[in-house]
Design a protein around this motif. Structure first.
Motif, PDB file in Angstrom:
ATOM      1  N   ALA A 102       0.856  -1.183   0.000  1.00  0.00           N
ATOM      2  CA  ALA A 102       0.000   0.000   0.000  1.00  0.00           C
ATOM      3  C   ALA A 102       0.897   1.239   0.000  1.00  0.00           C
ATOM      4  O   ALA A 102       1.966   1.238   0.615  1.00  0.00           O
ATOM      5  CB  ALA A 102      -0.901   0.001   1.230  1.00  0.00           C
ATOM      6  N   LEU A 103       0.474   2.287  -0.711  1.00  0.00           N
ATOM      7  CA  LEU A 103       1.263   3.529  -0.770  1.00  0.00           C
ATOM      8  C   LEU A 103       0.566   4.605   0.051  1.00  0.00           C
ATOM      9  O   LEU A 103      -0.649   4.796  -0.064  1.00  0.00           O
ATOM     10  CB  LEU A 103       1.397   4.014  -2.221  1.00  0.00           C
ATOM     11  CG  LEU A 103       1.938   3.032  -3.264  1.00  0.00           C
ATOM     12  CD1 LEU A 103       2.091   3.750  -4.614  1.00  0.00           C
ATOM     13  CD2 LEU A 103       3.266   2.433  -2.823  1.00  0.00           C
ATOM     14  N   GLU A 104       1.367   5.309   0.854  1.00  0.00           N
ATOM     15  CA  GLU A 104       0.823   6.412   1.639  1.00  0.00           C
ATOM     16  C   GLU A 104       1.546   7.693   1.224  1.00  0.00           C
ATOM     17  O   GLU A 104       2.753   7.818   1.438  1.00  0.00           O
ATOM     18  CB  GLU A 104       1.042   6.130   3.132  1.00  0.00           C
ATOM     19  CG  GLU A 104       0.490   7.209   4.046  1.00  0.00           C
ATOM     20  CD  GLU A 104       0.892   6.986   5.501  1.00  0.00           C
ATOM     21  OE1 GLU A 104       0.443   5.993   6.103  1.00  0.00           O
ATOM     22  OE2 GLU A 104       1.683   7.800   6.024  1.00  0.00           O
ATOM     23  N   PHE A 105       0.798   8.618   0.637  1.00  0.00           N
ATOM     24  CA  PHE A 105       1.361   9.898   0.205  1.00  0.00           C
ATOM     25  C   PHE A 105       1.005  10.939   1.271  1.00  0.00           C
ATOM     26  O   PHE A 105      -0.013  11.635   1.164  1.00  0.00           O
ATOM     27  CB  PHE A 105       0.791  10.301  -1.157  1.00  0.00           C
ATOM     28  CG  PHE A 105       1.098   9.328  -2.268  1.00  0.00           C
ATOM     29  CD1 PHE A 105       2.228   9.493  -3.067  1.00  0.00           C
ATOM     30  CD2 PHE A 105       0.253   8.251  -2.531  1.00  0.00           C
ATOM     31  CE1 PHE A 105       2.506   8.603  -4.095  1.00  0.00           C
ATOM     32  CE2 PHE A 105       0.525   7.361  -3.560  1.00  0.00           C
ATOM     33  CZ  PHE A 105       1.660   7.530  -4.348  1.00  0.00           C
ATOM     34  N   ASP A 106       1.854  11.015   2.286  1.00  0.00           N
ATOM     35  CA  ASP A 106       1.578  11.892   3.428  1.00  0.00           C
ATOM     36  C   ASP A 106       1.848  13.351   3.023  1.00  0.00           C
ATOM     37  O   ASP A 106       2.716  13.623   2.206  1.00  0.00           O
ATOM     38  CB  ASP A 106       2.487  11.464   4.585  1.00  0.00           C
ATOM     39  CG  ASP A 106       1.916  11.827   5.941  1.00  0.00           C
ATOM     40  OD1 ASP A 106       0.828  12.413   6.002  1.00  0.00           O
ATOM     41  OD2 ASP A 106       2.575  11.497   6.950  1.00  0.00           O
ATOM     42  N   PHE A 107       1.121  14.272   3.633  1.00  0.00           N
ATOM     43  CA  PHE A 107       1.282  15.701   3.336  1.00  0.00           C
ATOM     44  C   PHE A 107       1.144  15.983   1.829  1.00  0.00           C
ATOM     45  O   PHE A 107       1.865  16.806   1.282  1.00  0.00           O
ATOM     46  CB  PHE A 107       2.641  16.205   3.838  1.00  0.00           C
ATOM     47  CG  PHE A 107       2.770  16.237   5.331  1.00  0.00           C
ATOM     48  CD1 PHE A 107       2.370  17.360   6.058  1.00  0.00           C
ATOM     49  CD2 PHE A 107       3.276  15.152   6.032  1.00  0.00           C
ATOM     50  CE1 PHE A 107       2.495  17.400   7.448  1.00  0.00           C
ATOM     51  CE2 PHE A 107       3.392  15.178   7.418  1.00  0.00           C
ATOM     52  CZ  PHE A 107       3.011  16.306   8.128  1.00  0.00           C
ATOM     53  N   ASP A 109      -0.967  17.680   0.401  1.00  0.00           N
ATOM     54  CA  ASP A 109      -1.368  19.071   0.177  1.00  0.00           C
ATOM     55  C   ASP A 109      -0.175  19.987  -0.101  1.00  0.00           C
ATOM     56  O   ASP A 109      -0.347  21.065  -0.664  1.00  0.00           O
ATOM     57  CB  ASP A 109      -2.162  19.598   1.378  1.00  0.00           C
ATOM     58  CG  ASP A 109      -1.420  19.386   2.688  1.00  0.00           C
ATOM     59  OD1 ASP A 109      -1.188  18.212   3.065  1.00  0.00           O
ATOM     60  OD2 ASP A 109      -1.060  20.382   3.340  1.00  0.00           O
ATOM     61  N   MET A 110       1.047  19.559   0.292  1.00  0.00           N
ATOM     62  CA  MET A 110       2.241  20.351  -0.046  1.00  0.00           C
ATOM     63  C   MET A 110       2.339  20.584  -1.543  1.00  0.00           C
ATOM     64  O   MET A 110       2.905  21.582  -1.984  1.00  0.00           O
ATOM     65  CB  MET A 110       3.510  19.606   0.397  1.00  0.00           C
ATOM     66  CG  MET A 110       3.905  19.871   1.839  1.00  0.00           C
ATOM     67  SD  MET A 110       5.364  18.868   2.331  1.00  0.00           S
ATOM     68  CE  MET A 110       6.430  19.035   0.913  1.00  0.00           C
ATOM     69  N   ILE A 137      -3.700  13.278   2.987  1.00  0.00           N
ATOM     70  CA  ILE A 137      -2.959  12.039   2.733  1.00  0.00           C
ATOM     71  C   ILE A 137      -3.708  11.257   1.650  1.00  0.00           C
ATOM     72  O   ILE A 137      -4.915  11.066   1.753  1.00  0.00           O
ATOM     73  CB  ILE A 137      -2.878  11.146   3.993  1.00  0.00           C
ATOM     74  CG1 ILE A 137      -2.497  11.956   5.233  1.00  0.00           C
ATOM     75  CG2 ILE A 137      -1.900   9.996   3.768  1.00  0.00           C
ATOM     76  CD1 ILE A 137      -2.593  11.164   6.532  1.00  0.00           C
ATOM     77  N   VAL A 138      -2.977  10.831   0.623  1.00  0.00           N
ATOM     78  CA  VAL A 138      -3.576   9.954  -0.384  1.00  0.00           C
ATOM     79  C   VAL A 138      -3.117   8.526  -0.100  1.00  0.00           C
ATOM     80  O   VAL A 138      -1.928   8.289   0.163  1.00  0.00           O
ATOM     81  CB  VAL A 138      -3.163  10.374  -1.812  1.00  0.00           C
ATOM     82  CG1 VAL A 138      -3.664   9.354  -2.843  1.00  0.00           C
ATOM     83  CG2 VAL A 138      -3.703  11.769  -2.138  1.00  0.00           C
ATOM     84  N   THR A 237      -7.672   0.268  -4.727  1.00  0.00           N
ATOM     85  CA  THR A 237      -8.424   1.365  -4.108  1.00  0.00           C
ATOM     86  C   THR A 237      -7.580   2.624  -4.075  1.00  0.00           C
ATOM     87  O   THR A 237      -6.333   2.574  -4.099  1.00  0.00           O
ATOM     88  CB  THR A 237      -8.821   1.016  -2.655  1.00  0.00           C
ATOM     89  OG1 THR A 237      -7.628   0.679  -1.929  1.00  0.00           O
ATOM     90  CG2 THR A 237      -9.809  -0.132  -2.596  1.00  0.00           C
ATOM     91  N   LEU A 238      -8.264   3.757  -4.015  1.00  0.00           N
ATOM     92  CA  LEU A 238      -7.607   5.066  -3.927  1.00  0.00           C
ATOM     93  C   LEU A 238      -8.510   5.972  -3.106  1.00  0.00           C
ATOM     94  O   LEU A 238      -9.728   6.014  -3.339  1.00  0.00           O
ATOM     95  CB  LEU A 238      -7.419   5.641  -5.342  1.00  0.00           C
ATOM     96  CG  LEU A 238      -6.693   6.988  -5.458  1.00  0.00           C
ATOM     97  CD1 LEU A 238      -5.209   6.847  -5.138  1.00  0.00           C
ATOM     98  CD2 LEU A 238      -6.864   7.562  -6.866  1.00  0.00           C
ATOM     99  N   SER A 239      -7.922   6.648  -2.136  1.00  0.00           N
ATOM    100  CA  SER A 239      -8.741   7.581  -1.361  1.00  0.00           C
ATOM    101  C   SER A 239      -7.902   8.755  -0.875  1.00  0.00           C
ATOM    102  O   SER A 239      -6.674   8.680  -0.806  1.00  0.00           O
ATOM    103  CB  SER A 239      -9.397   6.875  -0.168  1.00  0.00           C
ATOM    104  OG  SER A 239      -8.413   6.391   0.713  1.00  0.00           O
ATOM    105  N   LEU A 240      -8.597   9.834  -0.581  1.00  0.00           N
ATOM    106  CA  LEU A 240      -7.973  11.048  -0.048  1.00  0.00           C
ATOM    107  C   LEU A 240      -8.478  11.261   1.367  1.00  0.00           C
ATOM    108  O   LEU A 240      -9.691  11.277   1.597  1.00  0.00           O
ATOM    109  CB  LEU A 240      -8.351  12.255  -0.917  1.00  0.00           C
ATOM    110  CG  LEU A 240      -7.995  13.632  -0.352  1.00  0.00           C
ATOM    111  CD1 LEU A 240      -6.481  13.851  -0.364  1.00  0.00           C
ATOM    112  CD2 LEU A 240      -8.691  14.746  -1.138  1.00  0.00           C
ATOM    113  N   ASN A 241      -7.551  11.410   2.304  1.00  0.00           N
ATOM    114  CA  ASN A 241      -7.918  11.719   3.684  1.00  0.00           C
ATOM    115  C   ASN A 241      -7.529  13.158   4.009  1.00  0.00           C
ATOM    116  O   ASN A 241      -6.401  13.562   3.721  1.00  0.00           O
ATOM    117  CB  ASN A 241      -7.141  10.833   4.669  1.00  0.00           C
ATOM    118  CG  ASN A 241      -7.721   9.448   4.800  1.00  0.00           C
ATOM    119  OD1 ASN A 241      -8.331   8.940   3.865  1.00  0.00           O
ATOM    120  ND2 ASN A 241      -7.516   8.835   5.957  1.00  0.00           N
ATOM    121  N   ILE A 242      -8.445  13.883   4.629  1.00  0.00           N
ATOM    122  CA  ILE A 242      -8.097  15.170   5.235  1.00  0.00           C
ATOM    123  C   ILE A 242      -8.072  14.919   6.738  1.00  0.00           C
ATOM    124  O   ILE A 242      -9.084  14.517   7.325  1.00  0.00           O
ATOM    125  CB  ILE A 242      -9.123  16.273   4.886  1.00  0.00           C
ATOM    126  CG1 ILE A 242      -9.270  16.423   3.368  1.00  0.00           C
ATOM    127  CG2 ILE A 242      -8.724  17.591   5.552  1.00  0.00           C
ATOM    128  CD1 ILE A 242      -8.046  16.912   2.638  1.00  0.00           C
TER     129      ILE A 242
END
Lengths: 336, 336
Positions: A102-107, A109-110, A137-138, A237-242
């Motif tokens: 799984a990939l976590e694209f933290d921050f 929004d930068m 985070i994506v 799956t793909l999701s965006l977390n705020i």
């Protein structure tokens, strides 16, 4: 200072919880820490600037100029079981994705100023203090993965964009208003501070009393801090977390107390490990501290609610801030 | 718990401050925050395991599996004046060095377990509490560079390995026991908290009252927190810093107070921005806080020195810990 009721008109929140009224969301979900799931057309998310830019993994990989956290079995294998996650260069992320991590694209929004434009407004609409932190985070995974049962100390708003992910969501009967994260696999261990306000038995690992919800493209989830949850999926799956980190009242009060203490140079002395002192030095330290403690009672007793409120813009979440600064330094070479 | 006087025999400190006696160092320098410079043969440093592994830039570049901070004019040019530093992949560090940027290898001890073997012992010999943080940083620059006048809130032990660097060191007459960093270029601005214990006029930028010391290969510098200092050089230099972040008594007390507050679910409620509340809600919040504040006085007054001391192993420096965890994640792929 004049009081302004901005909550009456909450354009950002309104787009997120439509067709629910923002005031109903605040009263029935936000203030009660009660989760909310809303399904609908994924297109409605795109009215919030920036979300359409993360609608595919390709787009995210093209935008994101930072190391990517890769998580899961593929990493456990690579590290011989020592770690389940590490950071890799974004150029290697696709390869790990294909291997099943799984990939976590933290921050994220930068790299998405359009997201930032409304994340700040949302903070105000939620009546959070200036010192609250917010980031995007994506998450992307090719064949599912998922997280075991746990609860967080922060708030998540989840925009589900691709595939189906099954969430279990269960009321927390052990703690109210937790200020720290807890994984159910730690059972029966409970960290010391958490144990001071923990009640009753742990739930079972499978969260048998949980609501079971399938998030599909266009699903929105408000996940308050404290709610037990686990996730699973068997497709891409793909999701965006705020995600909001937010100070609790104790932290504002503690900041006010700290500011009063540090005016005194004795409280600014380096703490010593008394186990390494001889008996005489040890007694001197204890005496000094007890003497100073007696002096501070009146000072602390004089603290009023207004004093606490003046602390509301301090940097409460140093994890968040330190990581943000570090990631900014990693991105800078690409950004000018 | 039995009191042990480990300071009587301080093998690590003894190697660092030789020919001075560790007890003299502790009494005349450490406890008085008075800097110390000792010159000698660079070979004596190599009795401390790991230092010989960073004796050349080539060695450091071969060992270090993490992004490298590059600092200075070359970066200012690259970013069009927006930033004076950013992180680059270690494979690019040499190129930036040749362009004139200074290289900062933060948390070098992650890749030098031999250094870690005595850094922990040194923490004990300095009588610092378990919650104090320690790390190693290697600095390298081809043609000098340097830092303008400032003081730090942490302690540095500097092992100078290559080239000549000129240090100015000046007593701080403005603050005693500072708990934050301050750059003299910020003058006349003083951050709010610092201003509560700041006295007198700023020194001049050139630190006219400073001791001027040339560090050459084999020079050792103990730089206590708070000492005004600036550096300059016109040749290739290399040095190893052992840096301690250490809690002050106020932080242990605040940790104890926080632990008492968070037992109460009202203090664990999310802080709200009262500017976004209507007048009635605002008054309710103020009333709630004032009511709770009245209840805590007795609890806080009951805190004794022993209670504070139980907090001495908490994670005080979240900057340090967060960065360490992040850098560990960046290194993990290379380390197994």
């Amino acid at each position: 200072m004049e009081s302004i009721n901005v909550a009456l008109e909450s354009p950002t929140l309104s787009r997120m919880v439509t067709p629910m009224k923002p005031s109903d969301f605040l009263k029935n979900h936000w203030e009660k820490s009660k989760h909310l799931v809303l399904h609908g057309d994924v297109q409605r998310f795109y009215e919030l600037p920036g979300i359409s830019d993360v609608e595919s993994l390709e787009n995210v990989l093209a935008i994101y100029k930072n190391p990517v956290m890769v998580v899961g079995e593929a990493v456990i294998e690579e590290t011989g079981g020592i770690a389940d996650r590490f950071l890799v260069d974004v150029s290697e992320a696709r390869e790990w994705y294909e291997k099943g991590a799984a990939l976590e694209f933290d921050f994220s929004d930068m790299f998405l100023p359009q997201l930032r434009s409304w994340m700040g407004k949302l903070k105000n609409e939620l009546q959070l203090p200036p010192g609250a932190g917010v980031k995007a985070i994506v998450y992307a995974a090719k064949n599912g993965g998922g997280f075991k049962a746990h609860f967080d100390a922060y708030t998540n708003f989840i925009f589900h964009l691709k595939g189906t992910k099954t969430w279990k969501l269960s009321e927390n009967k052990n703690v109210v208003n937790p200020v720290q994260h807890y994984d159910l696999v730690e059972k029966p261990y409970i960290p010391e501070e958490l144990s001071t306000y923990w009640q009753g038995e742990h739930p079972e690992d499978s969260l048998p009393e949980a609501d079971i919800v399938n998030l599909v493209p266009g699903s929105f989830l408000y996940l308050p801090r404290g709610v037990w949850h686990s996730t699973s999926s068997s497709e891409a799956t793909l999701s965006l977390n705020i995600t909001f980190t937010h100070p609790v009242w104790a932290e504002l009060l503690v900041a006010e107390i700290r500011s009063r203490l540090v005016k005194n140079e004795i409280w600014r002395e380096l703490a010593v490990n008394i186990n390494f002192l001889d008996e005489k030095s040890k007694q001197e330290v204890l005496h000094k501290l007890d003497t100073e403690l007696k002096k501070i009672s009146d000072n602390i007793s004089s603290i009023k609610a207004e004093d606490i409120l003046t602390r509301d813009s301090e940097d409460f979440d140093l994890y968040h801030i330190t990581q943000a600064v570090f990631r900014q330094s990693l991105a800078s070479k690409h950004m000018y």
